[in-house]
Structure formats: structure tokens, C-alpha cells
Write a protein that holds these residues in place. Structure first.
Motif, PDB file in Angstrom:
ATOM      1  N   PHE A 142       0.863  -1.192   0.000  1.00 10.76           N
ATOM      2  CA  PHE A 142       0.000   0.000   0.000  1.00 10.76           C
ATOM      3  C   PHE A 142       0.896   1.238   0.000  1.00 10.76           C
ATOM      4  CE2 PHE A 142       0.627  -1.771   4.093  1.00 10.76           C
ATOM      5  CZ  PHE A 142       0.508  -0.807   5.085  1.00 10.76           C
ATOM      6  N   GLY A 143       0.756   2.035  -1.053  1.00 12.35           N
ATOM      7  CA  GLY A 143       1.675   3.129  -1.327  1.00 12.35           C
ATOM      8  C   GLY A 143       1.718   4.207  -0.266  1.00 12.35           C
ATOM      9  N   GLY A 144       2.917   4.698  -0.013  1.00 14.68           N
ATOM     10  CA  GLY A 144       3.110   5.758   0.973  1.00 14.68           C
ATOM     11  C   GLY A 144       3.205   5.272   2.399  1.00 14.68           C
ATOM     12  N   SER A 145       3.082   3.978   2.604  1.00 13.33           N
ATOM     13  CA  SER A 145       3.085   3.447   3.969  1.00 13.33           C
ATOM     14  C   SER A 145       4.499   3.346   4.527  1.00 13.33           C
ATOM     15  CB  SER A 145       2.431   2.072   4.000  1.00 13.33           C
ATOM     16  OG  SER A 145       3.142   1.162   3.186  1.00 13.33           O
ATOM     17  N   GLN A 146       4.548   3.296   5.841  1.00 12.42           N
ATOM     18  CA  GLN A 146       5.809   3.113   6.551  1.00 12.42           C
ATOM     19  C   GLN A 146       5.847   1.716   7.156  1.00 12.42           C
ATOM     20  OE1 GLN A 146       6.853   6.301   9.288  1.00 12.42           O
ATOM     21  NE2 GLN A 146       5.604   7.779   8.157  1.00 12.42           N
ATOM     22  N   LEU A 147       7.006   1.310   7.601  1.00 10.35           N
ATOM     23  CA  LEU A 147       7.138   0.038   8.309  1.00 10.35           C
ATOM     24  C   LEU A 147       6.268   0.061   9.559  1.00 10.35           C
ATOM     25  CD1 LEU A 147       8.401  -2.725   8.582  1.00 10.35           C
ATOM     26  CD2 LEU A 147      10.462  -1.662   9.498  1.00 10.35           C
ATOM     27  N   GLU A 186      13.802  -0.952  15.305  1.00  8.51           N
ATOM     28  CA  GLU A 186      12.838  -1.279  16.358  1.00  8.51           C
ATOM     29  C   GLU A 186      11.467  -1.605  15.768  1.00  8.51           C
ATOM     30  OE1 GLU A 186      12.932   2.017  19.028  1.00  8.51           O
ATOM     31  OE2 GLU A 186      14.881   1.458  19.896  1.00  8.51           O
ATOM     32  N   ARG A 187      11.110  -0.912  14.696  1.00  4.62           N
ATOM     33  CA  ARG A 187       9.816  -1.196  14.052  1.00  4.62           C
ATOM     34  C   ARG A 187       9.837  -2.568  13.384  1.00  4.62           C
ATOM     35  NH1 ARG A 187       8.702   4.999  11.663  1.00  4.62           N
ATOM     36  NH2 ARG A 187       8.659   5.933  13.757  1.00  4.62           N
ATOM     37  N   PHE A 188      10.977  -2.915  12.810  1.00  7.47           N
ATOM     38  CA  PHE A 188      11.066  -4.237  12.199  1.00  7.47           C
ATOM     39  C   PHE A 188      11.012  -5.336  13.260  1.00  7.47           C
ATOM     40  CE2 PHE A 188      13.644  -7.784  10.340  1.00  7.47           C
ATOM     41  CZ  PHE A 188      12.672  -8.209   9.448  1.00  7.47           C
ATOM     42  N   THR A 189      11.699  -5.139  14.366  1.00  7.34           N
ATOM     43  CA  THR A 189      11.645  -6.156  15.428  1.00  7.34           C
ATOM     44  C   THR A 189      10.221  -6.286  15.968  1.00  7.34           C
ATOM     45  OG1 THR A 189      12.292  -4.554  17.151  1.00  7.34           O
ATOM     46  CG2 THR A 189      14.055  -5.782  16.073  1.00  7.34           C
ATOM     47  N   ALA A 190       9.497  -5.180  16.035  1.00  9.74           N
ATOM     48  CA  ALA A 190       8.097  -5.236  16.474  1.00  9.74           C
ATOM     49  C   ALA A 190       7.251  -6.015  15.469  1.00  9.74           C
ATOM     50  CB  ALA A 190       7.540  -3.825  16.653  1.00  9.74           C
ATOM     51  N   PHE A 191       7.520  -5.809  14.197  1.00 12.32           N
ATOM     52  CA  PHE A 191       6.814  -6.552  13.152  1.00 12.32           C
ATOM     53  C   PHE A 191       7.099  -8.048  13.293  1.00 12.32           C
ATOM     54  CE2 PHE A 191       6.619  -8.459   8.915  1.00 12.32           C
ATOM     55  CZ  PHE A 191       5.367  -8.053   8.479  1.00 12.32           C
ATOM     56  N   VAL A 192       8.350  -8.402  13.498  1.00  7.81           N
ATOM     57  CA  VAL A 192       8.724  -9.811  13.658  1.00  7.81           C
ATOM     58  C   VAL A 192       7.997 -10.417  14.849  1.00  7.81           C
ATOM     59  CG1 VAL A 192      10.627 -11.379  14.211  1.00  7.81           C
ATOM     60  CG2 VAL A 192      10.959  -9.547  12.529  1.00  7.81           C
ATOM     61  N   ARG A 193       7.986  -9.712  15.974  1.00  9.31           N
ATOM     62  CA  ARG A 193       7.312 -10.233  17.164  1.00  9.31           C
ATOM     63  C   ARG A 193       5.822 -10.442  16.898  1.00  9.31           C
ATOM     64  NH1 ARG A 193      10.570  -6.393  19.841  1.00  9.31           N
ATOM     65  NH2 ARG A 193       8.782  -4.983  20.022  1.00  9.31           N
ATOM     66  N   ALA A 194       5.202  -9.492  16.206  1.00  8.31           N
ATOM     67  CA  ALA A 194       3.763  -9.588  15.936  1.00  8.31           C
ATOM     68  C   ALA A 194       3.451 -10.793  15.056  1.00  8.31           C
ATOM     69  CB  ALA A 194       3.269  -8.300  15.278  1.00  8.31           C
ATOM     70  N   VAL A 195       4.280 -11.044  14.064  1.00  9.81           N
ATOM     71  CA  VAL A 195       4.057 -12.201  13.191  1.00  9.81           C
ATOM     72  C   VAL A 195       4.320 -13.493  13.952  1.00  9.81           C
ATOM     73  CG1 VAL A 195       4.842 -13.421  11.124  1.00  9.81           C
ATOM     74  CG2 VAL A 195       4.546 -10.924  11.072  1.00  9.81           C
ATOM     75  N   GLU A 224      23.080   2.671   7.069  1.00 13.82           N
ATOM     76  CA  GLU A 224      23.082   2.310   8.490  1.00 13.82           C
ATOM     77  C   GLU A 224      21.889   1.439   8.845  1.00 13.82           C
ATOM     78  OE1 GLU A 224      22.982   4.430  12.937  1.00 13.82           O
ATOM     79  OE2 GLU A 224      23.209   5.667  11.132  1.00 13.82           O
ATOM     80  N   THR A 225      20.726   1.789   8.323  1.00 12.78           N
ATOM     81  CA  THR A 225      19.521   0.998   8.606  1.00 12.78           C
ATOM     82  C   THR A 225      19.673  -0.428   8.088  1.00 12.78           C
ATOM     83  OG1 THR A 225      18.153   2.983   8.428  1.00 12.78           O
ATOM     84  CG2 THR A 225      17.015   0.876   8.303  1.00 12.78           C
TER      85      THR A 225
END
Length: 285
Positions: A142-147, A186-195, A224-225
Motif C-alpha cells: 500500500f503506497g506511501g506506507s511506513q514500516l 525497532e519497528r522491524f523487530t516489532a513486526f517480527v514479534r507480531a508475526v 546504516e539501517t
């Protein structure tokens, strides 16, 4: 034994009240012989008889009974509350309506590969057919979205499909909107935990943030990211880091403009062909 008239009046009143509204038995402060003697001396024969028949009755002045709430029952163990589906931002309502319509028309089989993320996923027109070796490929960009949005909407984007693998391209817009590389991690780790909370067997692959020419000023933050998420992915056996960044740089270390549309932000057919070749290597097995 002489008692003041006031005392006799009180005791006789007590007798009358207890006859009309008996009080519950309670231990007396007087022994039974003393109760009987006292009743006889006062000339309250009926009271004396009652005391003889009910030794536990008391001659003490009636006490005021206060209404005390019964102890609360032990808390009932309620089942876990189901996660509430996050509200969809109006910017993406049409995208999510299309997702729902597609699912209603033909619900995808579990065990497939779900691609989620921003416009780089949404604009990949032939994505589903680009990985023909996969039995099920689901596109949920979905366009324009963030992690951060992928984290909030994971219940809609990923969990219903029970995929064996989730491929994520997101984070570029987060950086553009002011997030730091560590914020994106941190947002990616939160995504991983949620899945993983619902789908512990699913694998998750992060596609590195691309070096967009229009965002050349972010190149250091992008590097860096990518390094932070790559290092994190090594620590988890069910995670994978897909490096498209390196192949999108020229010999001069700058983004290759021939991989992008005229806006210098989104990929063209050559750019998607490059992605397909790299990502396909990580979907085997």
C-alpha cells in the motif's frame, strides 16, 4: 435487687422489640444462671422462659446492624481478548477494499509467500507471476506506507494468510518522514514479534532499503539501517536479509538511474527484474 426505673423500661422495650423482630442468636456476656436470676428479679417471666429455652440469647441492648457489602467474588478468568483490527488510514482504504474483495473472490491457500510494504510492492505489477515456482504469492503493498504501518496492520496484511514466508519492503518512507535508523530497526523487530506471536513457524525476509536517486541525501541513513537490520537478522534463524542495495549501486557508489522511473524514486521494469532475480534465490526451500 433494685434497678432504676429507666433500666427496667429499657429492658421491657427490648423484650417487646425482640418479640416482634427477633435478633439472631449471639453469645451472651452473662452466664445462664445469672441471666435467669436477672430476668426473675425484673419480673419478666416470659423473658426468663425464653432465656431458659435459648441460652444463647442476650440481654444486652440491641445493636445497630450495619449493611456491609458481601465480599467480592473471585475474579473470573476471562479468555484473552482478541486483537482489534487497526483502523485503516483513508489514504489506503481503496487498497484494503481491493484486498478484501480479492480474498472474498478466492481466499488464498495457507503456506504461501506474502509480500508486504510500500509502493515498491504495490507497483510491482507482475509480482504474482514473477515467482512462478511458488504455489501461492500474495501481494499486499500500500503506497506511501511506513514500516510502522505494517506493524499496526499486521492482522490484516499477514496473519489471515498463514504464510510460510513474509517478504517485507518498508522503512524507506520511515526515514523520509524523520525516523532514525534505530527507529526503523525497532519497528522491524516489532513486526517480527507480531508475526511470530501467531505464526511461529513462518520465515520473514527483509528486502534492504533501496538507494533511490531522489533521496540521495538519505544514503548514509539507508546504509546504516540496512546494516542494523542485517545484523539483527543474523541472530534469528527464521529471519533473512535480502540485499538489493549493493546491486543497485554503480561503480561510483551512487544509485544506478537506469533502474528507476522518471521520478527517480520508483523502480522501472529493469529495476524489478533485478529484484526478482535476487529475491527468487531466497524463496527456495
Amino acid at each position: 435487687m433494685n434497678f432504676p426505673r429507666a433500666v427496667l423500661s429499657i429492658l421491657r422495650l427490648h423484650q417487646a422489640l425482640t418479640t416482634l423482630h427477633p435478633l439472631p442468636p449471639r453469645p451472651s456476656r452473662f452466664s445462664l444462671p445469672l441471666q435467669l436470676a436477672l430476668a426473675g428479679a425484673l419480673g419478666i417471666g416470659s423473658l426468663a422462659t425464653a432465656q431458659a429455652e435459648t441460652p444463647a440469647a442476650s440481654l444486652a441492648a440491641p445493636t445497630v446492624q450495619l449493611a456491609v457489602a458481601a465480599p467480592a467474588s473471585p475474579a473470573v478468568a476471562l479468555p484473552p481478548v482478541a486483537r482489534q483490527l487497526a483502523a485503516v488510514d483513508p489514504r489506503w482504504s481503496s487498497s484494503f477494499e481491493a484486498f478484501a474483495a480479492a480474498d472474498l473472490k478466492q481466499a488464498p491457500q495457507p503456506g504461501g509467500v506474502v509480500f508486504v510494504g510500500s509502493s515498491s510492492i504495490r507497483l510491482w505489477n507482475d509480482l504474482e507471476t514473477s515467482f512462478a515456482e511458488q504455489p501461492v504469492v500474495i501481494k499486499r503493498g500500500f503506497g506511501g506506507s511506513q514500516l510502522l504501518d505494517c506493524v499496526k496492520l499486521v492482522d490484516r496484511l499477514v496473519l489471515p494468510y498463514k504464510p510460510r514466508m513474509v517478504v517485507v519492503y518498508a522503512g524507506e518512507n520511515d526515514l523520509s518522514e524523520g525516523a532514525t535508523p534505530r527507529d526503523v530497526l525497532e519497528r522491524f523487530t516489532a513486526f517480527v514479534r507480531a508475526v511470530k506471536a501467531d505464526l511461529p513457524e513462518s520465515r520473514i525476509a527483509f528486502v534492504s532499503i533501496k538507494p533511490s536517486p531522489s533521496r540521495a541525501g538519505m544514503l548514509a541513513a539507508v546504509r546504516e539501517t540496512n546494516e542494523l537490520i542485517k545484523a539483527y537478522s543474523v541472530t534469528e534463524p527464521s529471519l533473512d536479509f535480502i540485499d538489493v542495495f549493493s546491486s543497485m549501486l554503480g561503480a561510483d557508489g551512487q544509485p544506478r538511474p537506469e533502474l528507476f522511473l522518471g521520478d527517480r524514486l520508483h523502480l522501472n521494469a529493469e529495476g524489478y527484474a533485478l529484484w526478482q532475480r535476487i529475491i527468487a534465490l531466497h524463496l527456495k526451500g
